[in-house]
Enzyme design. Structure first.
Site, PDB file in Angstrom:
ATOM      1  N   VAL A  38      70.778  34.585  77.546  1.00  0.00           N
ATOM      2  CA  VAL A  38      70.210  33.398  78.134  1.00  0.00           C
ATOM      3  C   VAL A  38      70.555  33.696  79.462  1.00  0.00           C
ATOM      4  CG1 VAL A  38      70.146  30.887  78.147  1.00  0.00           C
ATOM      5  CG2 VAL A  38      70.374  31.974  75.975  1.00  0.00           C
ATOM      6  N   LYS A  39      69.668  33.444  80.222  1.00  0.00           N
ATOM      7  CA  LYS A  39      70.045  33.368  81.967  1.00  0.00           C
ATOM      8  C   LYS A  39      70.313  31.943  82.332  1.00  0.00           C
ATOM      9  CE  LYS A  39      67.911  36.489  84.772  1.00  0.00           C
ATOM     10  NZ  LYS A  39      66.449  37.327  85.362  1.00  0.00           N
ATOM     11  N   ILE A  40      71.395  32.132  83.107  1.00  0.00           N
ATOM     12  CA  ILE A  40      71.851  30.611  83.738  1.00  0.00           C
ATOM     13  C   ILE A  40      72.251  31.117  85.028  1.00  0.00           C
ATOM     14  CG2 ILE A  40      73.799  28.977  83.673  1.00  0.00           C
ATOM     15  CD1 ILE A  40      74.019  29.421  80.569  1.00  0.00           C
TER      16      ILE A  40
END
Length: 368
Positions: free
Chosen positions: A141-143
């Site tokens: 998951v990209k944050i």
């Protein structure tokens, strides 16, 4: 396995090649599988701009949109279904790579809604929801590495979720990201998670730094000799920080418990200035235990004519710092550069997300 000598040399030097693109067409045509078998590609990253471009080719998604329209789905739900389906299918294609590398590679990245970049609580909720929705162990998951994103990174990792931290421009912010990563793993371990299964990369942006600084050097006396030097020097300093942090006692305690280091990932490696070599952000940033995520044009240029000469990063910290010092000496405000790049990075993804919502809205209306 690939027969291309340049891509093989890059892989053997410790650089994992990830493709910076994803679409339904790549998945269904067999192109993604072909890139794995023939071009040494071992992962994929996506972002709101990539999905906006992919979904603008409506034909690839027509059938699914009609089905969702018939079920009365709204625009946000359709976007979620289409993007997570692409990521899920890509993760399945990369599953063998994931297993053969012990979870180091074979990763597929999906970004949280960019409108949440400055909202810690909603970023955490969205990241955990995406993790459950995709339901694949090789998802990342990209944050974004905004000030509000940093605590979200820690909290999401603490839940056992693998994270790709994006939009990192400065070495100081990168240090904050590594600290958030270590804190997240420590909490994950305390929470009873198997930390050997948690993976993370820190996406350090490259070409945009040169684009912004070169623009500011125009008209500055002596500025010409510094053109095109900032991005590589900045990235090399980031790698020095990585080597430092991942040799500390704090890290060694996590490593003894099975943790994998958070690898530096070179992002934004497509060259924007045509006067520069189109493989410069590949050639000059070869270093062990890194990832280079490339647009396909950069991947093909690398295969065709890259000049891979082994590790050109380790041991370059002093020379790289001198480049940044010279930039400051001629009047470049680096703090402002990095602040502008972060703000523009978030805004660009927000704009792409709006385009994506508009495109899907039009497709839904047509389907109905």
């Amino acid at each position: 396995m690939t027969t291309n000598l340049n891509l093989r040399a890059l892989s053997e030097a410790g650089v994992s090649i990830w493709l910076d693109d994803l679409s339904r067409q790549r998945i269904s045509s067999g192109n993604l599988a072909q890139l794995i078998s023939e071009q040494a590609v071992v992962g994929v990253t996506s972002n709101p701009t990539i999905f906006a471009n992919a979904l603008s080719n409506a034909a690839d998604y027509d059938e699914k949109v009609r089905e969702l329209a018939a079920r009365g789905a709204g625009v946000d739900q359709v976007v979620r279904e289409l993007t997570t389906a692409d990521v899920r299918d890509a993760a399945d294609i990369f599953r063998n790579v994931y297993e053969s590398t012990g979870g180091v590679d074979g990763r597929v990245s999906l970004e949280v809604d960019p409108r949440l970049a400055h909202d810690t609580e909603r970023t955490v909720a969205e990241a955990l929801d995406l993790w459950k929705t995709v339901d694949r162990p090789n998802l990342m998951v990209k944050i974004p590495a905004t000030v509000e994103g940093l605590p979200a990174i820690t909290r999401v990792l603490a839940e056992g979720v693998s994270v790709n931290v994006t939009l990192i421009f400065s070495v100081q912010r990168y240090r904050d990201v590594m600290d958030a990563f270590l804190a997240g793993l420590e909490q994950a371990r305390a929470n009873g998670h198997d930390i050997s299964r948690i993976s993370s990369v820190a996406s350090f942006f490259v070409s945009r730094v040169d684009t912004e600084i070169d623009k500011r050097l125009d008209g500055i006396a002596g500025g010409e000799k510094l053109r095109g030097k900032a991005a590589i020097a900045n990235a090399r300093l980031a790698y020095a920080a990585y080597q430092e942090v991942f040799s500390t006692e704090r890290w060694k305690a996590l490593e003894a418990a099975g943790a994998k280091p958070q690898r530096p990932l070179w992002a934004s490696t497509g060259v924007k200035d045509p006067s520069y070599s189109d493989t410069r952000y590949v050639d000059e940033l070869v270093a062990p235990n890194t990832v280079n995520t490339m647009p396909e044009a950069t991947l093909q240029a690398t295969a065709d004519h890259a000049n891979i000469r082994g590790d050109l990063v380790s041991g370059t910290a002093a020379a790289s710092q001198q480049v940044l010092d010279e930039l400051v000496a001629v009047g470049i405000d680096l703090d402002d550069v990095f602040a502008v790049l972060e703000r523009e990075g978030v805004e660009k993804f927000e704009k792409s997300w709006s385009q994506l919502l508009q495109t899907v809205g039009e497709q839904l209306a047509q389907a109905r």
